[in-house]
Scaffold this active site. Structure first.
Site, PDB file in Angstrom:
ATOM      1  N   HIS A  97       4.167   0.414   0.918  1.00 50.21           N
ATOM      2  CA  HIS A  97       3.613   1.527   1.686  1.00 50.21           C
ATOM      3  C   HIS A  97       3.914   2.877   1.043  1.00 50.21           C
ATOM      4  CE1 HIS A  97       3.186  -0.922   5.687  1.00 50.21           C
ATOM      5  NE2 HIS A  97       2.542  -1.452   4.660  1.00 50.21           N
TER       6      HIS A  97
ATOM      7  N   GLU B 133       5.121   5.690   2.203  1.00 52.13           N
ATOM      8  CA  GLU B 133       6.418   6.280   2.492  1.00 52.13           C
ATOM      9  C   GLU B 133       7.507   5.671   1.606  1.00 52.13           C
ATOM     10  OE1 GLU B 133       4.433   5.466   6.573  1.00 52.13           O
ATOM     11  OE2 GLU B 133       4.271   4.761   4.508  1.00 52.13           O
TER      12      GLU B 133
ATOM     13  N   CYS C  14       8.818   0.891   7.334  1.00 57.67           N
ATOM     14  CA  CYS C  14       9.014   2.183   6.673  1.00 57.67           C
ATOM     15  C   CYS C  14       9.920   3.085   7.496  1.00 57.67           C
ATOM     16  CB  CYS C  14       7.671   2.866   6.432  1.00 57.67           C
ATOM     17  SG  CYS C  14       6.706   2.115   5.097  1.00 57.67           S
TER      18      CYS C  14
END
Length: 204
Positions: free
Chosen positions: A93, A95, A124
């Site tokens: 992801h 992040e 995350c």
């Protein structure tokens, strides 16, 4: 002039949006930027790990293909299987990729502000809290499911609140983005500005 130059929050979110353009995910492009003291220290987007073929290159979503093949084999409804097979998504992801950039380049994320195009997932969120990010600024809602008692959105928000990580939503409309980028096309060009403050030449 009639044009309001972008605020700092708009600039940082635009950077996250631009990072998201690099995404190799076919389902949803997500971008993130980590900021400390009005300085972008890291950016990230969702995509496959190094040396792993991306869904964009493959031309299909990996976990949805698994769900579809299993549905053809009679293992269940595609919609249900699709949710179950999300665990096999090949993307890291946005992040996490931004936090990985900090680790790779020796940047301390503690006390930073994370600008992200979509609400962070619980996975995350745990990493955001562990990295001691101080604040999260979100552009678009994500992961809400009103049919569930607890969805990914509510769990993430609950954990962030517990950890004392502030979360705000940035109102950045499509029209505002278009306005900013229309100006971006003229950056570097000579403007039409003419100095009119001195109407008469100075007396000698």
């Amino acid at each position: 002039m009639g044009f309001q130059r972008p605020s700092w929050d708009e600039m940082f979110m635009l950077n996250a949006i631009l990072a998201g353009v690099r995404s190799s995910c076919l389902v949803r492009q997500v971008g993130a930027s980590l900021v400390k003291g009005k300085r972008i220290v890291a950016s990230g987007y969702n995509g496959a790990p190094k040396n792993v073929i991306t869904c964009l290159d493959k031309g299909e979503c990996y976990y949805q293909r698994l769900a579809y093949d299993d549905s053809l084999k009679g293992h269940g409804d595609f919609t249900v299987l699709k949710e179950e097979r999300k665990q096999f998504c090949s993307a890291i992801h946005a992040e996490q990729n931004a936090l990985n950039q900090c680790l790779e380049h020796g940047v301390e994320p503690k006390g930073s502000t994370l600008f992200v195009t979509n609400d962070p997932c619980p996975g995350c969120t745990k990493n955001i809290i562990q990295a001691e990010v101080a604040k999260v600024v979100v552009w678009k809602d994500y992961l809400r499911n009103k049919l569930l008692t607890e969805d990914e959105y509510s769990v993430s928000r609950y954990w962030l609140a517990q950890a004392g990580v502030a979360v705000t939503k940035l109102d950045l409309s499509r029209e505002r983005i278009q306005e900013i980028f229309s100006l971006a096309l003229s950056v570097g060009d000579r403007t039409l500005y003419q100095f009119v403050g001195m109407l008469t030449p100075p007396q000698s």
